[in-house]
Write a protein that holds these residues in place. Sequence first.
Motif, mmCIF file in Angstrom:
data_model
loop_
_atom_site.group_PDB
_atom_site.id
_atom_site.type_symbol
_atom_site.label_atom_id
_atom_site.label_comp_id
_atom_site.label_asym_id
_atom_site.label_seq_id
_atom_site.Cartn_x
_atom_site.Cartn_y
_atom_site.Cartn_z
ATOM 1 N N THR A 158 0.903 -1.303 -0.095
ATOM 2 C CA THR A 158 0.065 -0.069 -0.070
ATOM 3 C C THR A 158 1.045 1.344 0.143
ATOM 4 O O THR A 158 0.339 2.404 -0.036
ATOM 5 N N ARG A 159 2.142 0.981 -0.191
ATOM 6 C CA ARG A 159 3.227 2.345 -0.006
ATOM 7 C C ARG A 159 3.440 2.610 1.422
ATOM 8 O O ARG A 159 4.024 3.580 1.509
ATOM 9 N N ASP A 160 2.588 2.146 2.316
ATOM 10 C CA ASP A 160 3.085 2.665 3.937
ATOM 11 C C ASP A 160 4.368 1.780 4.157
ATOM 12 O O ASP A 160 4.570 0.559 3.803
ATOM 13 N N THR A 161 4.787 2.320 5.201
ATOM 14 C CA THR A 161 6.037 1.948 5.824
ATOM 15 C C THR A 161 5.621 1.811 7.050
ATOM 16 O O THR A 161 5.148 2.596 8.102
ATOM 17 N N LEU A 162 5.986 0.614 7.834
ATOM 18 C CA LEU A 162 5.919 0.275 9.412
ATOM 19 C C LEU A 162 7.344 0.126 9.827
ATOM 20 O O LEU A 162 8.146 -0.611 9.483
ATOM 21 N N ALA A 163 7.689 0.976 10.831
ATOM 22 C CA ALA A 163 8.727 0.750 11.787
ATOM 23 C C ALA A 163 8.855 -0.492 12.308
ATOM 24 O O ALA A 163 7.811 -0.906 12.814
ATOM 25 N N SER A 164 9.967 -1.164 12.354
ATOM 26 C CA SER A 164 9.962 -2.461 12.701
ATOM 27 C C SER A 164 11.505 -2.726 13.256
ATOM 28 O O SER A 164 12.203 -3.013 12.573
ATOM 29 N N ASP A 165 11.600 -2.808 14.517
ATOM 30 C CA ASP A 165 13.122 -2.939 15.144
ATOM 31 C C ASP A 165 13.515 -4.443 14.941
ATOM 32 O O ASP A 165 14.471 -4.885 14.700
ATOM 33 N N LEU A 166 12.503 -5.363 14.816
ATOM 34 C CA LEU A 166 12.481 -6.832 14.722
ATOM 35 C C LEU A 166 11.263 -7.238 13.760
ATOM 36 O O LEU A 166 10.270 -6.930 14.087
ATOM 37 N N THR A 167 11.834 -8.006 12.890
ATOM 38 C CA THR A 167 10.491 -8.413 11.782
ATOM 39 C C THR A 167 10.746 -10.022 11.872
ATOM 40 O O THR A 167 11.874 -10.639 11.649
ATOM 41 N N LEU A 168 9.501 -10.807 12.120
ATOM 42 C CA LEU A 168 9.431 -12.375 12.224
ATOM 43 C C LEU A 168 8.766 -12.619 10.959
ATOM 44 O O LEU A 168 7.556 -12.191 10.700
ATOM 45 N N TRP A 169 9.197 -13.438 10.069
ATOM 46 C CA TRP A 169 8.891 -14.119 8.805
ATOM 47 C C TRP A 169 8.119 -15.569 9.149
ATOM 48 O O TRP A 169 8.952 -16.275 9.508
ATOM 49 N N THR A 170 6.801 -15.718 8.923
ATOM 50 C CA THR A 170 6.118 -16.717 9.340
ATOM 51 C C THR A 170 5.285 -17.415 7.991
ATOM 52 O O THR A 170 4.605 -18.506 7.963
ATOM 53 N N THR A 171 5.541 -16.786 6.799
ATOM 54 C CA THR A 171 4.712 -17.194 5.657
ATOM 55 C C THR A 171 5.668 -17.523 4.309
ATOM 56 O O THR A 171 6.612 -17.227 4.487
ATOM 57 N N GLY A 172 4.916 -18.897 3.900
ATOM 58 C CA GLY A 172 5.694 -19.425 2.649
ATOM 59 C C GLY A 172 6.561 -20.555 2.938
ATOM 60 O O GLY A 172 7.008 -20.573 4.237
ATOM 61 N N VAL A 173 6.391 -21.466 2.275
ATOM 62 C CA VAL A 173 7.188 -22.792 2.424
ATOM 63 C C VAL A 173 8.394 -23.232 1.445
ATOM 64 O O VAL A 173 7.979 -23.100 0.436
ATOM 65 N N ARG A 174 9.338 -23.696 2.228
ATOM 66 C CA ARG A 174 10.289 -24.346 1.057
ATOM 67 C C ARG A 174 10.743 -25.627 1.629
ATOM 68 O O ARG A 174 10.701 -25.892 2.661
#
Length: 393
Positions: A224-240
């Motif tokens: 959406t072109r918004d930016t969220l400040a994020s000191d830590l980002t946890l990724w839980t989506t997608g599978v390999r």
Amino acid sequence: MNSTDTHKIVVLGAGYTGMIATTYLARDTRKMNVDITLVNPSPRFTERLRMHQVAAGQELAHFDIPTLLDGSGVNFRQAAATAIDTAARTVTLDDGATLHYDRLIYALGSATDTSLVPGATEHAWTLNDPRLAHRFSQRLTEIAADRGTVTVCGGGLTGIEAAAEIAEAHPDLTVTLVSATEPGAMMGDKARAHVNRVFDRLGVQRRVGVKVGKVLPDAVHLDTRDTLASDLTLWTTGVRVSPLAAQSGIATDEQGRIDTDPTLRSVSHPEIHAIGDAAVIRQAWGEVHGTCQTGVASAAHAVGVITRLLKGKKVKPFRIGYFHQPVSLGREDAVIQFTKADDTPTRWYLKGKAAVAYKESVSKTPPMAYKMSKVVKLPVKMTNGGRATRATQ
């Protein structure tokens, strides 16, 4: 099988699925001339069902794989498989050793895929490895002292559990869950409403109907072109999945999962049995998905197929019916969505303290099952091809 021949079975992977397959196989072939070797890079059993707890700073019980296998007769090799020679029926390990197999159980599982969004691999954390989850928890404590921000990407069950666990453990943090769909979209309306009530109580913010376009060291860009400040980002989506099967010439789908026949044997190499997340498993109602329920039931079925083949008996196709979606919401709450066999929600669900007790029983069952299965039959059975298998995990 000739009674004078030793039948060599190699199991790759000691996650929930590989451990069930190994311990059940050891039990059911005890009176046969069978040699079983389990290969795994770590000697510690990883409780994937509890990785969100580790990420939030909780210490888990230590389960040592050789100890869990003690008395079973299984050979444990601490190594990673680097190649499979399907013609010679050998597995090459990263320590230089080569193992011969007559039958191979491929249970290498899956991991979260960070490759689809720019910056996710470099700047986002995952729950793929308990060591990473532990380091993530240490960083949480550091940024919580400054009332920092955490973004959890993905509104599936893992994302829901992680967001709730982190928010409960660190109330001074601002926790935001970003999801392309409504969190818990696979649940019924009432169960999903309970998730949202708990999120409101814990202060978990939600950005729903948006996707992450890029992950930066200290922020997340949305589509959406918004930016969220994020000191830590946890990724839980997608599978390999591991590329090993595809690299070894075994028939796979575009993701690298082994294509299986109705009995869970490779369509190109029937001496290879693929189970859990590592396999493409089809049912009359559609393709199964990667959960502990699938892993446990498919492992039990593969063991049944192997033991029947060793006895010269006819094997039956795999059938599975799902029956629940257990989700923890911190240590004080949970929700259990009961489902139809195809995993679509029924009107029945459980919440609150009763759901907490239910979820805890699910999470603690596997290690106990590995120990008990050496001496007793547990209620995860190979289907006879008729009614759906009802897994206990």
